[in-house]
Design a protein around this motif. Structure first.
Motif, PDB file in Angstrom:
ATOM      1  N   LYS A   1      -7.553  -1.093   6.242  1.00 50.94           N
ATOM      2  CA  LYS A   1      -7.042  -0.292   7.351  1.00 50.94           C
ATOM      3  C   LYS A   1      -6.074  -1.030   8.270  1.00 50.94           C
ATOM      4  O   LYS A   1      -5.542  -0.442   9.212  1.00 50.94           O
ATOM      5  CB  LYS A   1      -8.213   0.240   8.194  1.00 50.94           C
ATOM      6  N   ALA A   2      -5.847  -2.313   8.012  1.00 53.76           N
ATOM      7  CA  ALA A   2      -4.908  -3.068   8.844  1.00 53.76           C
ATOM      8  C   ALA A   2      -3.907  -3.829   7.978  1.00 53.76           C
ATOM      9  O   ALA A   2      -2.722  -3.513   7.958  1.00 53.76           O
ATOM     10  CB  ALA A   2      -5.671  -4.028   9.762  1.00 53.76           C
ATOM     11  N   PHE A   3      -4.382  -4.791   7.216  1.00 56.54           N
ATOM     12  CA  PHE A   3      -3.477  -5.623   6.424  1.00 56.54           C
ATOM     13  C   PHE A   3      -2.646  -4.803   5.445  1.00 56.54           C
ATOM     14  O   PHE A   3      -1.474  -5.099   5.225  1.00 56.54           O
ATOM     15  CB  PHE A   3      -4.264  -6.684   5.654  1.00 56.54           C
ATOM     16  N   SER A   4      -3.244  -3.775   4.869  1.00 51.54           N
ATOM     17  CA  SER A   4      -2.537  -2.976   3.863  1.00 51.54           C
ATOM     18  C   SER A   4      -1.367  -2.195   4.450  1.00 51.54           C
ATOM     19  O   SER A   4      -0.483  -1.735   3.725  1.00 51.54           O
ATOM     20  CB  SER A   4      -3.507  -2.009   3.183  1.00 51.54           C
ATOM     21  N   LEU A   5      -1.356  -2.047   5.790  1.00 51.94           N
ATOM     22  CA  LEU A   5      -0.316  -1.248   6.455  1.00 51.94           C
ATOM     23  C   LEU A   5       0.810  -2.091   7.036  1.00 51.94           C
ATOM     24  O   LEU A   5       1.835  -1.541   7.454  1.00 51.94           O
ATOM     25  CB  LEU A   5      -0.949  -0.415   7.577  1.00 51.94           C
ATOM     26  N   VAL A   6       0.639  -3.409   7.068  1.00 49.74           N
ATOM     27  CA  VAL A   6       1.605  -4.269   7.757  1.00 49.74           C
ATOM     28  C   VAL A   6       3.012  -4.106   7.193  1.00 49.74           C
ATOM     29  O   VAL A   6       3.978  -3.870   7.937  1.00 49.74           O
ATOM     30  CB  VAL A   6       1.159  -5.745   7.684  1.00 49.74           C
ATOM     31  N   ARG A   7       3.164  -4.228   5.893  1.00 53.21           N
ATOM     32  CA  ARG A   7       4.495  -4.146   5.293  1.00 53.21           C
ATOM     33  C   ARG A   7       5.138  -2.782   5.545  1.00 53.21           C
ATOM     34  O   ARG A   7       6.330  -2.682   5.857  1.00 53.21           O
ATOM     35  CB  ARG A   7       4.419  -4.432   3.796  1.00 53.21           C
ATOM     36  N   ARG A   8       4.335  -1.721   5.432  1.00 50.82           N
ATOM     37  CA  ARG A   8       4.863  -0.377   5.664  1.00 50.82           C
ATOM     38  C   ARG A   8       5.290  -0.193   7.120  1.00 50.82           C
ATOM     39  O   ARG A   8       6.239   0.537   7.407  1.00 50.82           O
ATOM     40  CB  ARG A   8       3.815   0.664   5.270  1.00 50.82           C
ATOM     41  N   LEU A   9       4.610  -0.869   8.031  1.00 52.35           N
ATOM     42  CA  LEU A   9       4.953  -0.746   9.452  1.00 52.35           C
ATOM     43  C   LEU A   9       6.330  -1.319   9.752  1.00 52.35           C
ATOM     44  O   LEU A   9       7.078  -0.755  10.541  1.00 52.35           O
ATOM     45  CB  LEU A   9       3.904  -1.456  10.312  1.00 52.35           C
ATOM     46  N   TRP A  10       6.669  -2.453   9.155  1.00 53.54           N
ATOM     47  CA  TRP A  10       7.973  -3.032   9.494  1.00 53.54           C
ATOM     48  C   TRP A  10       9.103  -2.583   8.570  1.00 53.54           C
ATOM     49  O   TRP A  10      10.255  -2.884   8.816  1.00 53.54           O
ATOM     50  CB  TRP A  10       7.907  -4.556   9.603  1.00 53.54           C
ATOM     51  N   LEU A  11       8.758  -1.769   7.560  1.00 52.71           N
ATOM     52  CA  LEU A  11       9.801  -1.260   6.677  1.00 52.71           C
ATOM     53  C   LEU A  11      10.061   0.240   6.847  1.00 52.71           C
ATOM     54  O   LEU A  11      11.143   0.715   6.510  1.00 52.71           O
ATOM     55  CB  LEU A  11       9.424  -1.530   5.210  1.00 52.71           C
TER      56      LEU A  11
END
Length: 219
Positions: free
Chosen positions: A105-115
């Protein structure tokens, strides 16, 4: 007995940062090899032939893969000091549950957040903040997730402290405003030597990795 420890890593990796913190907490000396994830080394491919990803901990020539699995290995092998997991079986199970939640619920979203951009970004941001709020509920008024002791769940989440600046900049939100208790917890983590010496400067992650990546790939 030989006790050679090598960490195959990539410097902006949150997963690898976990292991740096854990090794520092345990006082374990190790050699770190920064991998090129485009042209992967023969050593990485040999040590992790299944997923071919970092991080990998190589202990006396034997590879251990997947960051949460490696954290547990570190805690079990070097169990003389600074235990990462609680001794009580129920509390250990709870800690593993929350570490898994952090991954999903956190690490898996990091890349999508900045892209991501536009509506996709807003949807990912909402999901990310909801995950942080859930974690904030678990943290409550405790100093650390395990109470007074910095442990497994804290180490699992702490690398995000190095990424918050990037995520806030790219997604236009404030962690401290949305989740003040997580914000305060983050500051306490930065005060620990094991964290401060293990995490890259947040501005370096943004400038040297995220901005350069976007330039290179036009994202």
């Amino acid at each position: 007995m030989e006790n050679k420890v090598v960490l195959l890593n990539f410097w902006p990796s949150s997963y690898g940062m976990r292991l740096r913190i854990a090794l520092a907490e345990k006082g374990i000396k190790y050699e770190e090899k920064d991998e090129n994830l485009v042209e992967k080394s023969s050593l990485l491919l040999e040590m992790n032939p299944v997923h071919k990803t970092i991080p990998v901990l190589v202990h006396n020539g034997k590879p251990i893969c997947e960051s949460l699995n490696i954290l547990q290995y570190i805690d079990e092998v070097w169990n003389e000091n600074s235990p990462l997991l609680p001794s009580d079986p129920y509390e250990r199970a709870r800690a593993r549950f929350w570490a898994d939640f952090i991954d999903k619920k956190a690490f898996s979203l990091v890349r999508r957040l900045w892209l991501s951009k536009g509506e996709k970004l807003e949807a990912v941001k909402k999901e990310f903040i909801e995950g942080l709020k859930t974690l904030e509920g678990e943290l409550g008024d405790k100093i650390y997730f395990g109470g007074d002791k910095f442990g497994f769940v804290d180490i699992s989440l702490a690398p995000l402290a190095s990424w918050f600046y990037t995520l806030e900049t790219c997604a236009n939100f404030s962690v401290e405003a949305e989740c003040p208790k997580i914000g305060s917890w983050t500051k306490r983590c930065w005060e620990r030597e094991s964290v401060a010496n293990s995490l890259p400067n947040p501005h370096k992650i943004y400038a040297d990795w995220v901005v350069e990546h976007k330039k290179q790939y036009g994202e």
